[in-house]
Design a protein around this motif. Structure first.
Motif, PDB file in Angstrom:
ATOM      1  N   VAL B   8      31.816  16.228   7.407  1.00  0.00           N
ATOM      2  CA  VAL B   8      31.912  14.864   7.934  1.00  0.00           C
ATOM      3  C   VAL B   8      32.352  14.934   9.395  1.00  0.00           C
ATOM      4  N   GLY B   9      31.666  14.201  10.240  1.00  0.00           N
ATOM      5  CA  GLY B   9      31.985  14.176  11.668  1.00  0.00           C
ATOM      6  C   GLY B   9      33.175  13.265  11.924  1.00  0.00           C
ATOM      7  N   LEU B  10      34.295  13.867  12.337  1.00  0.00           N
ATOM      8  CA  LEU B  10      35.501  13.072  12.537  1.00  0.00           C
ATOM      9  C   LEU B  10      35.991  13.149  13.985  1.00  0.00           C
ATOM     10  N   GLY B  18      34.112   4.446  11.092  1.00  0.00           N
ATOM     11  CA  GLY B  18      34.451   4.427   9.665  1.00  0.00           C
ATOM     12  C   GLY B  18      34.347   5.771   8.957  1.00  0.00           C
ATOM     13  N   ALA B  19      34.263   6.874   9.724  1.00  0.00           N
ATOM     14  CA  ALA B  19      34.075   8.185   9.105  1.00  0.00           C
ATOM     15  C   ALA B  19      35.285   8.630   8.291  1.00  0.00           C
ATOM     16  N   GLY B  20      36.466   8.154   8.679  1.00  0.00           N
ATOM     17  CA  GLY B  20      37.676   8.536   7.961  1.00  0.00           C
ATOM     18  C   GLY B  20      37.604   8.095   6.505  1.00  0.00           C
ATOM     19  N   LYS B  21      37.155   6.850   6.300  1.00  0.00           N
ATOM     20  CA  LYS B  21      37.037   6.314   4.938  1.00  0.00           C
ATOM     21  C   LYS B  21      35.984   7.080   4.147  1.00  0.00           C
ATOM     22  N   VAL B  22      34.889   7.423   4.830  1.00  0.00           N
ATOM     23  CA  VAL B  22      33.823   8.170   4.163  1.00  0.00           C
ATOM     24  C   VAL B  22      34.353   9.515   3.687  1.00  0.00           C
ATOM     25  N   TYR B  23      35.130  10.175   4.552  1.00  0.00           N
ATOM     26  CA  TYR B  23      35.690  11.480   4.204  1.00  0.00           C
ATOM     27  C   TYR B  23      36.603  11.354   2.975  1.00  0.00           C
ATOM     28  N   GLU B  24      37.491  10.352   3.020  1.00  0.00           N
ATOM     29  CA  GLU B  24      38.424  10.147   1.901  1.00  0.00           C
ATOM     30  C   GLU B  24      37.663   9.921   0.595  1.00  0.00           C
ATOM     31  N   ARG B  25      36.617   9.111   0.703  1.00  0.00           N
ATOM     32  CA  ARG B  25      35.847   8.763  -0.490  1.00  0.00           C
ATOM     33  C   ARG B  25      35.156   9.997  -1.076  1.00  0.00           C
ATOM     34  N   ILE B  26      34.572  10.797  -0.190  1.00  0.00           N
ATOM     35  CA  ILE B  26      33.885  12.004  -0.658  1.00  0.00           C
ATOM     36  C   ILE B  26      34.894  12.949  -1.318  1.00  0.00           C
ATOM     37  N   LEU B  27      36.060  13.049  -0.696  1.00  0.00           N
ATOM     38  CA  LEU B  27      37.109  13.915  -1.234  1.00  0.00           C
ATOM     39  C   LEU B  27      37.521  13.440  -2.629  1.00  0.00           C
ATOM     40  N   ALA B  28      37.679  12.119  -2.763  1.00  0.00           N
ATOM     41  CA  ALA B  28      38.094  11.547  -4.047  1.00  0.00           C
ATOM     42  C   ALA B  28      37.045  11.838  -5.122  1.00  0.00           C
ATOM     43  N   VAL B  29      35.764  11.657  -4.760  1.00  0.00           N
ATOM     44  CA  VAL B  29      34.685  11.890  -5.716  1.00  0.00           C
ATOM     45  C   VAL B  29      34.635  13.364  -6.108  1.00  0.00           C
ATOM     46  N   LYS B  30      34.791  14.219  -5.114  1.00  0.00           N
ATOM     47  CA  LYS B  30      34.755  15.667  -5.374  1.00  0.00           C
ATOM     48  C   LYS B  30      35.828  16.044  -6.399  1.00  0.00           C
ATOM     49  N   GLU B  31      37.019  15.480  -6.203  1.00  0.00           N
ATOM     50  CA  GLU B  31      38.111  15.824  -7.108  1.00  0.00           C
ATOM     51  C   GLU B  31      37.931  15.209  -8.492  1.00  0.00           C
ATOM     52  N   ALA B  32      37.487  13.933  -8.490  1.00  0.00           N
ATOM     53  CA  ALA B  32      37.370  13.225  -9.768  1.00  0.00           C
ATOM     54  C   ALA B  32      36.237  13.791 -10.624  1.00  0.00           C
ATOM     55  N   GLU B  33      35.115  14.090  -9.969  1.00  0.00           N
ATOM     56  CA  GLU B  33      33.950  14.501 -10.767  1.00  0.00           C
ATOM     57  C   GLU B  33      33.722  16.000 -10.721  1.00  0.00           C
ATOM     58  N   LEU B  35      32.639  17.942  -8.522  1.00  0.00           N
ATOM     59  CA  LEU B  35      31.348  18.394  -7.999  1.00  0.00           C
ATOM     60  C   LEU B  35      31.575  19.689  -7.221  1.00  0.00           C
ATOM     61  N   ASP B  36      30.595  20.549  -7.281  1.00  0.00           N
ATOM     62  CA  ASP B  36      30.776  21.864  -6.696  1.00  0.00           C
ATOM     63  C   ASP B  36      30.220  21.925  -5.274  1.00  0.00           C
ATOM     64  N   PHE B  37      31.063  21.595  -4.314  1.00  0.00           N
ATOM     65  CA  PHE B  37      30.664  21.787  -2.918  1.00  0.00           C
ATOM     66  C   PHE B  37      31.910  21.968  -2.078  1.00  0.00           C
ATOM     67  N   GLN B  38      31.688  22.464  -0.897  1.00  0.00           N
ATOM     68  CA  GLN B  38      32.800  22.707   0.006  1.00  0.00           C
ATOM     69  C   GLN B  38      32.824  21.570   1.018  1.00  0.00           C
ATOM     70  N   LEU B  39      33.948  20.871   1.119  1.00  0.00           N
ATOM     71  CA  LEU B  39      34.024  19.733   2.040  1.00  0.00           C
ATOM     72  C   LEU B  39      34.788  20.142   3.291  1.00  0.00           C
ATOM     73  N   SER B  40      34.192  19.932   4.439  1.00  0.00           N
ATOM     74  CA  SER B  40      34.962  20.211   5.645  1.00  0.00           C
ATOM     75  C   SER B  40      34.700  19.151   6.693  1.00  0.00           C
ATOM     76  N   ARG B  41      35.468  19.234   7.757  1.00  0.00           N
ATOM     77  CA  ARG B  41      35.351  18.231   8.801  1.00  0.00           C
ATOM     78  C   ARG B  41      34.924  18.901  10.094  1.00  0.00           C
ATOM     79  N   THR B  42      34.271  18.126  10.929  1.00  0.00           N
ATOM     80  CA  THR B  42      33.921  18.646  12.242  1.00  0.00           C
ATOM     81  C   THR B  42      34.139  17.510  13.218  1.00  0.00           C
ATOM     82  N   LEU B  77      25.925  11.876  -2.545  1.00  0.00           N
ATOM     83  CA  LEU B  77      26.556  12.862  -3.433  1.00  0.00           C
ATOM     84  C   LEU B  77      25.817  12.927  -4.767  1.00  0.00           C
ATOM     85  N   ASN B  78      25.489  11.740  -5.295  1.00  0.00           N
ATOM     86  CA  ASN B  78      24.810  11.698  -6.583  1.00  0.00           C
ATOM     87  C   ASN B  78      23.409  12.302  -6.518  1.00  0.00           C
ATOM     88  N   ASP B  79      22.632  11.821  -5.543  1.00  0.00           N
ATOM     89  CA  ASP B  79      21.228  12.235  -5.491  1.00  0.00           C
ATOM     90  C   ASP B  79      21.055  13.649  -4.948  1.00  0.00           C
TER      91      ASP B  79
END
Lengths: 182, 592
Positions: B8-10, B18-33, B35-42, B77-79
């Motif tokens: 995510v470009g921060l 609004g990238a901060g919210k997007v990052y938080e949301r992706i992080l939340a989904v990754k943890e909750a579901e 999902l197998d991916f590596q999340l990082s910021r740039t 994330l889903n698709d």
């Protein structure tokens, strides 16, 4: 000239009370005996109080051996320094070139109408101080404003007003939350 | 799998979008579901017009998604991640097929911006894995003498990117030749030019390349201390700088006996600017670091001889330093391949204003303005006519559309009356009033003049007064000549760059848009319909449906009319705020 940047604060503001200069002791300790400290000292003082009170000038001058006239000269030269108390939230409306051609004037106008203050003033509830700034460096999102450390881009007057109203609401909620807890 | 990366470009602009919210949301989904991916910021990749940006790199390729909000992030994330099929409609750029966003990157040569948006700026190892600090290591390990380092910079043809355009290698040579036990290397990050954000993006996106550039400069000029003077208005850039300096210290790139070389000591401290445009001028900047009012002094002596605390000092811009490690990784000849005969390499521009694709672009010197505006920038939004670009901010000038085949290099731009400047390029269309723009810049320089030189202090004020009266319909015959005369006096009699260049916006607009000045003065008209005192809002009876919106929204009750009847504007009461014009849905309010 830059000196003209000192803006008047409304007279009807409630007084802020005594200034606790003891809060400056850490700053004095950190910079004592070093050179080139004037600006960082003033910056940290402003972080403590939100502005630079007269009492702070006097104490810093005494204890760090800074010339009072030099301090005043520096404090009035840079736009960052405030000599009067500011509101809890500082709204910086960008008037850089990109924002200017994208109608930043509308943002200022809309906020002025909502908050009933003009550029440089603080609202009577001390919640907001409005300032025009030269450039926030988010030109491709123009027009832009910054409240605290949060930048808001691609604004219209209406959006700017709704952001400010939201902060107002959050503030009153947290205040009532505090009284509820009591 | 498991190698899929979501980035995510921060940068400041991404966060503002609004990238901060997007990052938080992706992080939340990754943890909750899980999902197998590596999340990082740039940080910012420069494509500000499509922020927030989310990049996905997986086995199949490389996808950059634009205009992402929280819902779209979930969809991707889903698709894409869970379902394995990329969401084509949000992709702005990919290495798999052509996209509209491709032209934005294709015309660029990214040297200074090589790492921006490509790595996490908060992790020094990511910089190292992209060849970071390898140039410094080589210079230290191979014991390359200072004179050879400087020779390499000279051969690259690199010129100061802050706007001055002085040869960087030459500056280093002067600083090296002035012997002293203490010398300083200063990075000028006081990007005060309104309309420019190259340095902010660079510091946010790749602080280590600036730091490495400064360390190499220190090695070359035998400096002991470094200072980065950065605007306090850039909180994120400052945060990343503080952390980058700390990490570089831990790794032994800063401090005592750097990389094991006995006696190579260099430390960097940060000074936060307190808000004064004139501090971009090197002697004013030095005065400010020393703790005083940021007022320039006479040169010579130049900082290379007597700078900070009267010691030899090399002072260069952020972008200049960011180029240095690349030059040593790839060789000066490789760098000099880009650009024109006298302006080598690339230049970063901050494209903003009336342009479709605003953002940060790095192009080889010598590219034409046309190419930047239309090929990279995608042209003017809303089918409006391209009128001018403003280069160099308050010190620069407006280059009209008919000169847009001017190559962008130091000398060609100077010939138009503008300056290269630090890289702010504000695009203007037919709805921009050139007199208003000149007034805008003069208002800026008048406020920012430090007051030391009489001509700058008072002259800019007098010029501003004339411009104000022209835009208010009180312009007089002979005002244009008066502006010209004052402009030349200010240019000739000011000590520093601020005063010497302050009249440029006025001079260039008079030179290329004299007819607009004359329309304001003689006919009392603003052709672009911007200057409020010279325009009127009227009701166009044919379109008016009598909806009463304008009358209700008018803050001064200047509009009257019964429901379903044609309304009218009372010109004596109207304050020309333009609200009725913006609110009318039927194009029944006209500007004239």
């Amino acid at each position: 000239m830059r000196v003209e940047r000192i803006k008047k604060v409304r007279r009807d503001l409630p007084s802020v009370g005594e200034v606790d200069t003891g809060l400056l002791d850490d700053v004095i300790k950190k910079y004592s005996g070093k050179k080139g400290i004037m600006i960082p000292v003033l910056q940290e003082t402003q972080l403590v109080y939100g502005y630079i009170p007269a009492e702070a000038f006097e104490k810093l001058s005494r204890e760090l051996h800074l010339n009072l006239a030099d301090m005043y000269g520096v404090a009035t030269f840079y736009s960052q320094f405030r000599l009067k108390p500011a509101g809890k939230n500082i709204i910086k409306v960008c008037h850089g070139t990109a924002c200017h051609v994208q109608n930043a004037g509308n943002i200022t106008q809309a906020l002025e109408e909502t908050l009933k203050i003009t550029d440089g003033e603080t609202s009577p509830d001390r919640l907001f101080t409005m300032e025009s700034v030269a450039c926030l460096g988010c030109c491709s999102l123009a027009p832009v404003m910054m409240i605290g450390d949060d930048t808001h881009g691609n604004l219209t007057g209406k959006e700017a007003v709704s952001i400010v109203k939201k902060i107002k609401l959050q503030n009153s909620q947290s205040l009532s939350g505090l009284t509820d807890n009591k | 799998m498991g190698t899929t990366r979501v980035i995510v470009g921060l940068g400041s602009c991404g966060i503002a979008a609004g990238a901060g919210k997007v990052y938080e949301r992706i992080l939340a989904v990754k943890e909750a579901e899980s999902l197998d991916f590596q999340l990082s910021r740039t940080s910012c990749v420069g494509m500000c017009y499509r922020e927030p940006l989310v990049e996905i790199i997986d086995d199949s390729g490389h996808y950059l998604y634009g205009d992402i909000d929280e819902e779209k992030a979930i969809e991707i994330l889903n698709d894409h991640i869970a379902g394995g099929s990329p969401v084509r409609e949000y992709i702005v750029s990919t290495d798999l097929y052509d996209t509209p966003g491709k032209s934005y990157f294709d015309g660029q040569v990214r040297i200074a911006l090589r790492n921006c948006g490509m790595m996490d700026p908060g992790v020094i190892e990511e910089y190292e894995s992209r060849n970071g600090y390898s140039a410094l290591k080589r210079l230290v390990n191979e014991n390359i003498p200072a004179s050879r380092i400087i020779q390499e910079v000279l051969e690259s043809g690199l010129r100061g990117r802050g706007g001055g355009g002085f040869y960087t290698g030459l500056k280093w040579k002067f600083t090296l030749n002035n012997k002293s036990g203490v010398k300083y290397v200063i990075c000028n990050a006081d990007e005060g030019d309104p309309g420019a954000f190259m340095d902010r993006s660079l510091l946010e996106g790749d602080p280590h390349s600036v730091i490495e550039g400064m360390i190499i400069a220190a090695l070359a000029v035998e400096a002991t201390d470094g200072v980065i003077y950065c605007r306090a208005e850039y909180p994120l850039a400052l945060k990343r700088l503080y952390s980058a300096i700390e990490q570089a210290g831990e790794k032994g790139y800063l401090g005592r006996n750097i990389l094991g070389r006995e006696g190579f000591n260099f430390d960097i401290s940060i000074k936060e600017g307190a808000g004064a445009f004139v501090c971009g001028e090197e002697t004013a900047l030095i005065a400010s670091i020393e703790g005083g009012r940021g007022m320039p002094r006479r040169r010579p002596p130049f900082p290379a001889a007597s700078g900070l605390w009267k010691k030899p000092t090399n002072i260069s811009n952020v972008e200049t330093y960011a180029n240095i490690p690349w030059i040593f990784q790839n060789g000066s000849a490789e760098y000099a391949k880009y650009g024109t005969e006298k302006s080598k390499g690339t230049k970063v521009f901050a494209l903003a204003g009336k342009i479709r694709h605003g953002g940060l672009v790095e192009v080889p010197m010598g590219i034409t303005i046309n190419d930047i505006v239309f090929k990279l920038g995608g042209g003017i939004p809303g089918d409006k006519r391209f009128k001018a670009v403003q280069l160099g901010g308050p010190s620069g000038g407006c280059i009209p559309a008919y000169l847009s085949d001017t190559p962008v290099d130091y000398d060609s731009v100077c010939a138009t009356g503008a300056i290269m400047g630090s890289g702010g390029m504000v695009v203007m269309d037919e709805s921009t009033c050139m007199v208003d723009i000149a007034k805008f810049f003069l208002d800026f320089t008048e406020k920012e003049s430090c007051g030391k030189c009489t001509f700058c202090r008072i002259g800019t004020k007098r010029m501003l007064e004339i411009l104000v009266r022209i835009t208010e319909g009180a312009g007089e015959e002979g005002d244009i000549e008066k502006l010209g005369e004052l402009a030349h006096q200010i240019k000739d009699s000011s000590l520093c760059g601020l005063g010497q260049t302050a009249p440029n916006p006025v001079l260039t607009t008079i030179r290329y848009f004299r007819d607009e000045y004359e329309a304001h003065i003689k006919e009392k008209k603003c052709p672009a319909k911007v200057c409020t005192k010279l325009i009127t809002y009227e009701v166009f009876a044919e379109n008016c449906t009598g909806c009463t919106v304008c009358a209700r929204k008018c803050p001064v009750n200047a509009i009257t009319g019964d429901r379903k009847k044609v309304h009218a504007v009372d010109q004596d009461i109207c304050i020309r705020c333009g609200i009725c014009y913006a609110k009318c849905k039927f194009d029944a309010i006209i500007l004239s």
